[in-house]
Design a protein around this motif. Sequence first.
Motif, short mmCIF file in Angstrom:
data_model
loop_
_atom_site.label_atom_id
_atom_site.label_comp_id
_atom_site.label_asym_id
_atom_site.label_seq_id
_atom_site.Cartn_x
_atom_site.Cartn_y
_atom_site.Cartn_z
N THR A 131 -0.60 6.35 -9.07
CA THR A 131 -0.84 5.48 -8.30
C THR A 131 -1.95 4.56 -8.53
O THR A 131 -2.53 4.88 -9.80
CB THR A 131 -1.18 5.83 -6.77
OG1 THR A 131 -2.73 6.49 -6.95
CG2 THR A 131 -0.38 7.07 -6.38
N SER A 132 -2.34 3.59 -7.89
CA SER A 132 -3.34 2.55 -8.47
C SER A 132 -4.78 3.32 -8.49
O SER A 132 -5.87 2.80 -9.24
CB SER A 132 -3.36 1.29 -7.83
OG SER A 132 -3.65 1.47 -6.46
N ASN A 133 -5.33 4.55 -7.95
CA ASN A 133 -6.47 4.87 -8.01
C ASN A 133 -6.25 6.47 -8.23
O ASN A 133 -5.69 7.12 -7.63
CB ASN A 133 -7.12 4.70 -6.50
CG ASN A 133 -8.61 5.35 -6.61
OD1 ASN A 133 -8.82 6.34 -7.02
ND2 ASN A 133 -9.28 4.28 -6.13
N CYS A 158 -5.76 7.16 1.90
CA CYS A 158 -6.78 6.76 1.18
C CYS A 158 -6.77 5.43 0.91
O CYS A 158 -7.69 4.65 0.92
CB CYS A 158 -6.68 7.53 0.01
SG CYS A 158 -7.00 9.23 0.04
N ASN A 159 -5.53 4.67 0.51
CA ASN A 159 -5.20 3.47 0.35
C ASN A 159 -5.65 2.56 1.56
O ASN A 159 -6.49 1.50 1.05
CB ASN A 159 -3.71 3.17 -0.15
CG ASN A 159 -3.29 3.39 -1.50
OD1 ASN A 159 -4.37 3.22 -2.34
ND2 ASN A 159 -2.14 3.32 -1.85
N VAL A 212 -2.04 9.78 0.09
CA VAL A 212 -2.36 8.70 -0.75
C VAL A 212 -2.46 7.56 -0.14
O VAL A 212 -3.35 6.49 -0.11
CB VAL A 212 -1.48 8.55 -1.89
CG1 VAL A 212 -1.87 7.36 -2.91
CG2 VAL A 212 -1.64 9.97 -2.82
N TYR A 213 -1.50 7.39 0.89
CA TYR A 213 -1.44 6.04 1.59
C TYR A 213 -2.62 5.99 2.63
O TYR A 213 -3.17 4.81 2.59
CB TYR A 213 -0.01 6.05 2.37
CG TYR A 213 0.07 4.67 3.44
CD1 TYR A 213 0.35 3.67 2.66
CD2 TYR A 213 -0.21 4.86 4.78
CE1 TYR A 213 0.08 2.39 3.72
CE2 TYR A 213 -0.31 3.71 5.61
CZ TYR A 213 -0.01 2.58 5.33
OH TYR A 213 0.01 1.52 5.97
N ASP A 256 2.78 1.76 -3.24
CA ASP A 256 1.90 2.42 -4.32
C ASP A 256 1.76 3.74 -3.98
O ASP A 256 1.77 4.68 -5.08
CB ASP A 256 0.49 1.46 -4.31
CG ASP A 256 -0.58 2.14 -5.28
OD1 ASP A 256 -0.33 2.20 -6.46
OD2 ASP A 256 -1.48 2.65 -4.90
N ALA A 257 1.60 4.24 -3.10
CA ALA A 257 1.43 5.54 -2.61
C ALA A 257 2.88 6.46 -2.76
O ALA A 257 2.74 7.62 -3.37
CB ALA A 257 1.18 5.63 -1.02
N ALA A 270 -9.62 1.75 0.07
CA ALA A 270 -9.28 0.67 -1.13
C ALA A 270 -9.90 -0.51 -0.78
O ALA A 270 -10.20 -1.02 0.28
CB ALA A 270 -7.75 0.44 -1.27
N LEU A 316 0.93 -1.17 -0.06
CA LEU A 316 -0.03 0.22 -0.08
C LEU A 316 0.82 1.45 0.08
O LEU A 316 0.67 2.29 -0.76
CB LEU A 316 -0.88 0.02 1.23
CG LEU A 316 -2.11 -0.86 1.29
CD1 LEU A 316 -2.93 -0.80 2.48
CD2 LEU A 316 -2.91 -0.76 0.12
N PHE A 348 -7.67 8.88 -5.76
CA PHE A 348 -6.67 9.15 -4.61
C PHE A 348 -5.45 10.11 -5.00
O PHE A 348 -5.01 10.74 -4.13
CB PHE A 348 -6.09 7.69 -3.91
CG PHE A 348 -7.26 6.71 -3.29
CD1 PHE A 348 -8.56 7.28 -3.27
CD2 PHE A 348 -6.83 5.48 -3.25
CE1 PHE A 348 -9.42 6.37 -2.66
CE2 PHE A 348 -7.91 4.50 -2.77
CZ PHE A 348 -9.31 5.00 -2.44
#
Lengths: 248, 101
Positions: free
Chosen positions: B58-60, B95-96, B92-93, A174-175, B100, A171, B63
């Motif tokens: 990032t993946s989203n 939010c993840n 972002v972290y 990714d961030a 997520a 996680l 976010f």
Amino acid sequence: MKYSINKEAVRAEVPLPVQDYLRGVKKGLPIGLGYFYVSIAFGMMAAAGGLTPFVAAIISMSNLTSAGQFAGTRLILEAAHSIEIALTVFILNIRYFLMSLSLSQKIDQKMGKMKKALIAFGITDEIFTIASLEKGLLTFEFMIGLITLPYIGWAAGTYLGARATMLLSPLLQDALGIALYAMFIALILPAARSSKAVLTTLFIAVVISCMFKYIPYIRGISSGFAIIAAAMIAAAVAARLFPIKEES
Amino acid sequence: MYLFTAIFIMAMVTYIPRVIPLTCFNRQIKSVYIKSFLYYIPYAVLGAMTFPHVLYSTSNIIFAGVGVAAAVLLGYFKRNLITVAVIAVGVVYLCNFFFAA
């Protein structure tokens, strides 16, 4: 007449090579610390993309630049074509041309070409700024001293940052993808806030860059070339609209 | 092989603009237009590099948008690079972590 003035200046400013080197090292300390922290983020970004700490450190030690190697590494991770990488990194580094040019007026004229070529490797935004503020001629020893700690900080931070990433959760990894862009934003916004010209440049560049991403027919163009095209058009328009005044 | 060729190319195109003026040049650029162009180029490149690509970093995308908002706000108030990067990553972290699927 001119020659004798220069000679006196040299004698007054440069007592001993070792002292001159140490004076440079002292001035380089704050830059070295700053580079250490920034390069941790670079190492993390590189490792998050799949590069080993060793490779990340090689990039830092052979490039010694922020924006250029961040962008180049991002393109490597996308497996971009070498020509795209070369053009993108080169265009980001065009500013060094001006800094090198400016330093060429300030450097000890008796210095050999090999020594000049060695110093040239260490021209970064921050090292250039400190060197420019020096009074008198710049000697080889002082410049090498100035470059020493920033170089070590940049290499060591990269390696440690890349090592640390391997311990991080998915996680967080990714961030971390946003870290580099956040730094770019932090680099450009203060300038955009205080200069209408820079703000206009940014606006044009971003609009064209978005067009290359979203408009049918031209969105197939690779991101590297899209960035170069957007940047060159934006800078060309801005230079026409807002010619800079003569500066030091 | 690709990796090391690419790194070598990066190193070369970084070194060339640093070394050529210092070793081969001893006069000033006079054209105001070229000087202005060179002055604006770094900002233009950074802008074009950041947008819109940051949204896909990032993946989203939502976010990432929240992270950009945080970075823009902090950048506007002239926080240093590391602070802005750490807080954007943190946002972002979080939010993840919380949203997520």
